[in-house]
Design a protein around this motif. Structure first.
Motif, PDB file in Angstrom:
ATOM      1  N   VAL A 218       0.858  -1.191   0.000  1.00 42.14           N
ATOM      2  CA  VAL A 218       0.000   0.000   0.000  1.00 42.14           C
ATOM      3  C   VAL A 218       0.892   1.238   0.000  1.00 42.14           C
ATOM      4  O   VAL A 218       1.871   1.289   0.749  1.00 42.14           O
ATOM      5  N   PHE A 219       0.566   2.212  -0.840  1.00 43.38           N
ATOM      6  CA  PHE A 219       1.294   3.488  -0.787  1.00 43.38           C
ATOM      7  C   PHE A 219       0.798   4.232   0.451  1.00 43.38           C
ATOM      8  O   PHE A 219      -0.402   4.423   0.630  1.00 43.38           O
ATOM      9  N   ALA A 220       1.711   4.641   1.317  1.00 39.14           N
ATOM     10  CA  ALA A 220       1.286   5.178   2.612  1.00 39.14           C
ATOM     11  C   ALA A 220       2.237   6.269   3.074  1.00 39.14           C
ATOM     12  O   ALA A 220       3.326   6.454   2.518  1.00 39.14           O
ATOM     13  N   ARG A 221       1.790   6.989   4.103  1.00 37.44           N
ATOM     14  CA  ARG A 221       2.699   7.917   4.794  1.00 37.44           C
ATOM     15  C   ARG A 221       2.921   7.347   6.176  1.00 37.44           C
ATOM     16  O   ARG A 221       1.955   7.113   6.911  1.00 37.44           O
ATOM     17  N   VAL A 222       4.159   7.057   6.504  1.00 39.33           N
ATOM     18  CA  VAL A 222       4.476   6.468   7.804  1.00 39.33           C
ATOM     19  C   VAL A 222       5.187   7.541   8.610  1.00 39.33           C
ATOM     20  O   VAL A 222       6.134   8.152   8.117  1.00 39.33           O
ATOM     21  N   TYR A 223       4.705   7.793   9.821  1.00 40.56           N
ATOM     22  CA  TYR A 223       5.290   8.915  10.560  1.00 40.56           C
ATOM     23  C   TYR A 223       5.275   8.721  12.067  1.00 40.56           C
ATOM     24  O   TYR A 223       4.513   7.917  12.600  1.00 40.56           O
ATOM     25  N   ASN A 224       6.148   9.451  12.719  1.00 41.33           N
ATOM     26  CA  ASN A 224       6.123   9.574  14.182  1.00 41.33           C
ATOM     27  C   ASN A 224       6.374  11.042  14.515  1.00 41.33           C
ATOM     28  O   ASN A 224       6.311  11.896  13.621  1.00 41.33           O
ATOM     29  N   ASP A 225       6.674  11.334  15.775  1.00 37.44           N
ATOM     30  CA  ASP A 225       6.811  12.753  16.123  1.00 37.44           C
ATOM     31  C   ASP A 225       8.092  13.374  15.566  1.00 37.44           C
ATOM     32  O   ASP A 225       8.289  14.586  15.629  1.00 37.44           O
ATOM     33  N   LYS A 226       8.986  12.538  14.987  1.00 33.27           N
ATOM     34  CA  LYS A 226      10.253  13.083  14.475  1.00 33.27           C
ATOM     35  C   LYS A 226      10.273  13.243  12.969  1.00 33.27           C
ATOM     36  O   LYS A 226      10.926  14.137  12.435  1.00 33.27           O
ATOM     37  N   ILE A 227       9.594  12.323  12.250  1.00 36.70           N
ATOM     38  CA  ILE A 227       9.864  12.219  10.812  1.00 36.70           C
ATOM     39  C   ILE A 227       8.668  11.593  10.100  1.00 36.70           C
ATOM     40  O   ILE A 227       7.834  10.942  10.743  1.00 36.70           O
ATOM     41  N   SER A 228       8.623  11.763   8.787  1.00 34.51           N
ATOM     42  CA  SER A 228       7.515  11.224   8.000  1.00 34.51           C
ATOM     43  C   SER A 228       8.048  10.754   6.644  1.00 34.51           C
ATOM     44  O   SER A 228       8.880  11.443   6.032  1.00 34.51           O
ATOM     45  N   PHE A 229       7.597   9.595   6.161  1.00 27.83           N
ATOM     46  CA  PHE A 229       8.034   9.074   4.858  1.00 27.83           C
ATOM     47  C   PHE A 229       6.827   8.639   4.033  1.00 27.83           C
ATOM     48  O   PHE A 229       5.967   7.924   4.546  1.00 27.83           O
ATOM     49  N   GLU A 230       6.773   9.060   2.779  1.00 32.25           N
ATOM     50  CA  GLU A 230       5.694   8.626   1.881  1.00 32.25           C
ATOM     51  C   GLU A 230       6.250   7.682   0.840  1.00 32.25           C
ATOM     52  O   GLU A 230       6.901   8.114  -0.111  1.00 32.25           O
ATOM     53  N   GLU A 231       6.041   6.414   1.037  1.00 31.61           N
ATOM     54  CA  GLU A 231       6.473   5.383   0.087  1.00 31.61           C
ATOM     55  C   GLU A 231       5.600   4.161   0.333  1.00 31.61           C
ATOM     56  O   GLU A 231       4.700   4.199   1.162  1.00 31.61           O
ATOM     57  N   ASN A 232       5.901   3.049  -0.328  1.00 32.89           N
ATOM     58  CA  ASN A 232       5.080   1.847  -0.111  1.00 32.89           C
ATOM     59  C   ASN A 232       5.383   1.182   1.222  1.00 32.89           C
ATOM     60  O   ASN A 232       6.510   1.257   1.725  1.00 32.89           O
ATOM     61  N   ILE A 233       4.365   0.518   1.774  1.00 32.60           N
ATOM     62  CA  ILE A 233       4.591  -0.429   2.869  1.00 32.60           C
ATOM     63  C   ILE A 233       4.170  -1.802   2.360  1.00 32.60           C
ATOM     64  O   ILE A 233       3.341  -1.899   1.458  1.00 32.60           O
ATOM     65  N   LEU A 234       4.765  -2.821   2.901  1.00 31.27           N
ATOM     66  CA  LEU A 234       4.448  -4.187   2.471  1.00 31.27           C
ATOM     67  C   LEU A 234       4.084  -5.020   3.695  1.00 31.27           C
ATOM     68  O   LEU A 234       4.837  -5.064   4.671  1.00 31.27           O
ATOM     69  N   PHE A 235       2.904  -5.663   3.635  1.00 32.17           N
ATOM     70  CA  PHE A 235       2.517  -6.577   4.718  1.00 32.17           C
ATOM     71  C   PHE A 235       3.193  -7.928   4.465  1.00 32.17           C
ATOM     72  O   PHE A 235       3.317  -8.360   3.320  1.00 32.17           O
ATOM     73  N   THR A 236       3.648  -8.561   5.540  1.00 35.32           N
ATOM     74  CA  THR A 236       4.279  -9.874   5.392  1.00 35.32           C
ATOM     75  C   THR A 236       3.678 -10.817   6.445  1.00 35.32           C
ATOM     76  O   THR A 236       2.935 -10.350   7.315  1.00 35.32           O
ATOM     77  N   HIS A 237       4.022 -12.090   6.388  1.00 33.87           N
ATOM     78  CA  HIS A 237       3.421 -13.009   7.355  1.00 33.87           C
ATOM     79  C   HIS A 237       3.979 -12.817   8.762  1.00 33.87           C
ATOM     80  O   HIS A 237       3.448 -13.355   9.709  1.00 33.87           O
ATOM     81  N   TRP A 238       5.028 -12.020   8.920  1.00 35.41           N
ATOM     82  CA  TRP A 238       5.552 -11.735  10.259  1.00 35.41           C
ATOM     83  C   TRP A 238       5.446 -10.263  10.653  1.00 35.41           C
ATOM     84  O   TRP A 238       5.856  -9.856  11.719  1.00 35.41           O
ATOM     85  N   GLY A 239       4.951  -9.404   9.761  1.00 34.80           N
ATOM     86  CA  GLY A 239       4.843  -7.993  10.143  1.00 34.80           C
ATOM     87  C   GLY A 239       4.849  -7.058   8.957  1.00 34.80           C
ATOM     88  O   GLY A 239       4.062  -7.223   8.026  1.00 34.80           O
ATOM     89  N   LEU A 240       5.766  -6.089   8.958  1.00 35.16           N
ATOM     90  CA  LEU A 240       5.762  -5.033   7.945  1.00 35.16           C
ATOM     91  C   LEU A 240       7.146  -4.821   7.347  1.00 35.16           C
ATOM     92  O   LEU A 240       8.154  -4.841   8.061  1.00 35.16           O
ATOM     93  N   SER A 241       7.150  -4.606   6.036  1.00 39.89           N
ATOM     94  CA  SER A 241       8.394  -4.271   5.349  1.00 39.89           C
ATOM     95  C   SER A 241       8.070  -3.196   4.297  1.00 39.89           C
ATOM     96  O   SER A 241       7.057  -2.521   4.416  1.00 39.89           O
ATOM     97  N   GLY A 242       8.892  -3.095   3.265  1.00 43.22           N
ATOM     98  CA  GLY A 242       8.664  -2.065   2.234  1.00 43.22           C
ATOM     99  C   GLY A 242       9.418  -0.801   2.592  1.00 43.22           C
ATOM    100  O   GLY A 242       9.754  -0.565   3.761  1.00 43.22           O
TER     101      GLY A 242
END
Ligand SMILES: Cc1cc2nc3c(=O)[nH]c(=O)nc-3n(C[C@H](O)[C@H](O)[C@H](O)COP(=O)(O)OP(=O)(O)OC[C@H]3O[C@@H](n4cnc5c(N)ncnc54)[C@H](O)[C@@H]3O)c2cc1C
Length: 398
Positions: A218-242
């Motif tokens: 999924v194309f997403a924005r991943v962020y916390n209080d320090k930083i933000s990245f807009e790129e793909n995320i990938l679901f896997t059978h153990w968690g998240l990658s991409g």
């Protein structure tokens, strides 16, 4: 015994650039590499294509206790210098793939390594493969290294020693903690190390939900209080990658939560408002189908009322949908470790090094560059840009 200007430990990105630049300056170095070939990590980088720099490189693309430390090195060696170097000495033309990331037009990482091996040999540098450096001692005139070369113990000496031996990721490619051990031995401060640019794991009650989406990107924005990245995320059978997950991993510590905006290009509040204005006859699930795969929508059904008509959505349900899509909270259990990490975060503290030459302030004659130092680039060619620049800067001083 040849009188070397310096011994360089590691024929990786930093060590090869250092040897090549020293050679171009008429100096003589000996490069010691434990692997049976130079540039093992370069060869597999970028999926074998080598993302060798990034057009947008600034100090903001690096994680470090002191990113400003980079100014003095980057003012000596720029992205243009990297491009020119590979073009002039390797005939490598750059192509931009995405987000400023440059790859050789041939898509072959081996062309990058070949550029170095040609220069290293043509300028008369010595490169010993299958040579493990096991220890170092200060001696009257410089330093003495204990090495194991083709299974035999030997000693070599030089006034100057360059630690370009990398960081902890990917054991089978020659990774070692050697630079960190030596830093401890010579009383140098180390910033705590951890895997970075690394996939993150999910365990516990949500694990099955992530696993059910395995393979979905999924194309997403991943962020916390320090930083933000807009790129793909990938679901896997153990968690998240991409890419977006690898990027945020460099800013994540165990126990922390970060947020994913699963629909960064749209404002769901406005989308729902528009749908209501149009009569609101469609179901929530049908609306979400406009933006996500069926598998994703089905999975979101665990949290959202998919079968309610938009017209009948309560304020509370509308907020739940908007928050779930735009502010999806993730609390990873951990990371996939050094063998799946692209780089190491932390390392030898920049406070220990002269910012222009990368020489140890406390131990004249010892130089540290590349991944061993507390400078960690984002995904996208930044780590190589740092390694090349560090190799260049050190070569000027040895
Ligand atoms: C899968 C993967 C893909 C990557 N892709 C990219 C990319 O596309 N773009 C990018 O910018 N970065 C990428 N990176 C990161 C990049 O490879 C590193 O940041 C970079 O190689 C670090 O350079 P270095 O010279 O510090 O260390 P390295 O390149 O790791 O070189 C260190 C060398 O020292 C040798 N060595 C270690 N200890 C000893 C010892 N005691 N005696 C003798 N030799 C020793 C090792 O064998 C190794 O060859 C990737 C990393 C991985 C793991």
């Amino acid at each position: 015994m040849v009188n070397y200007d310096a011994i360089i430990i590691g024929a990786g990105a930093c060590g090869l650039m250092c040897a090549a630049q020293a050679g171009l300056l008429g100096k003589k170095t000996l490069v010691l590499e434990r692997n049976d070939k130079p540039g093992a990590k370069i060869l597999i980088s970028g999926g074998g294509r080598c993302n060798y720099t990034n057009l947008g490189t600034t100090i903001d693309n690096f994680v470090s206790e002191n990113p400003k430390f980079l100014n003095a090195v980057f003012s000596q060696w720029s992205v243009d210098d990297t491009i020119q170097f590979f073009e002039n000495f390797g005939g490598i033309k750059p192509q931009e793939k995405t987000l400023g990331q440059l790859f050789p037009t041939t898509n072959k990482a081996k062309d990058i390594v070949a550029t170095f091996t040609k220069l290293v040999y043509e300028t008369g540098q010595d490169l010993w493969l299958n040579t493990l450096v096991k220890g170092i001692q200060k001696v009257d005139e410089g330093y003495e290294l204990s090495i194991e070369r083709n299974g035999k113990e030997e000693k070599v000496k030089a006034n100057k020693v360059v630690f370009a031996s990398g960081g902890l990721p990917v054991h089978k490619l020659g990774a070692s903690d050697f630079a960190l051990r030596v830093a401890r031995q010579f009383d140098m401060e180390i910033v705590q190390t951890a895997p970075a640019l690394v996939p993150l794991t999910i365990t516990g009650k949500d694990a099955d939900w992530y696993a059910s989406l395995s393979g979905n990107s999924v194309f997403a924005r991943v962020y916390n209080d320090k930083i933000s990245f807009e790129e793909n995320i990938l679901f896997t059978h153990w968690g998240l990658s991409g890419p977006a997950i690898l990027q945020i991993s460099s800013y994540w510590k165990a126990g922390e939560t970060f947020t994913i905006d699963l629909l960064p290009k749209f404002k769901l509040e406005d989308v729902i408002k528009q749908e209501r204005n149009d009569g609101g006859r469609r179901l929530v699930g049908q609306l979400l189908n406009d933006y996500f795969t069926k598998k994703m929508v089905d999975a979101l059904g665990k949290f959202l009322p998919l079968d309610i008509k938009i017209a009948s959505l309560s304020k509370v349900d509308a907020k739940l949908i908007i928050d779930t899509i735009h502010k999806f909270k993730v609390k990873p259990a951990g990371d996939k470790g050094y063998d799946k990490a692209e780089v190491m975060r932390g390392g030898i503290s920049t406070t220990e090094l002269n910012p222009k030459t990368l020489e140890s302030k406390k131990n004249p004659g010892l130089y540290f560059g590349g991944e061993a130092v507390d400078i960690t680039g984002w995904l996208g060619g930044y780590n190589f840009q740092w390694a090349w620049a560090a190799g260049f800067a050190i070569a000027q001083d040895i």
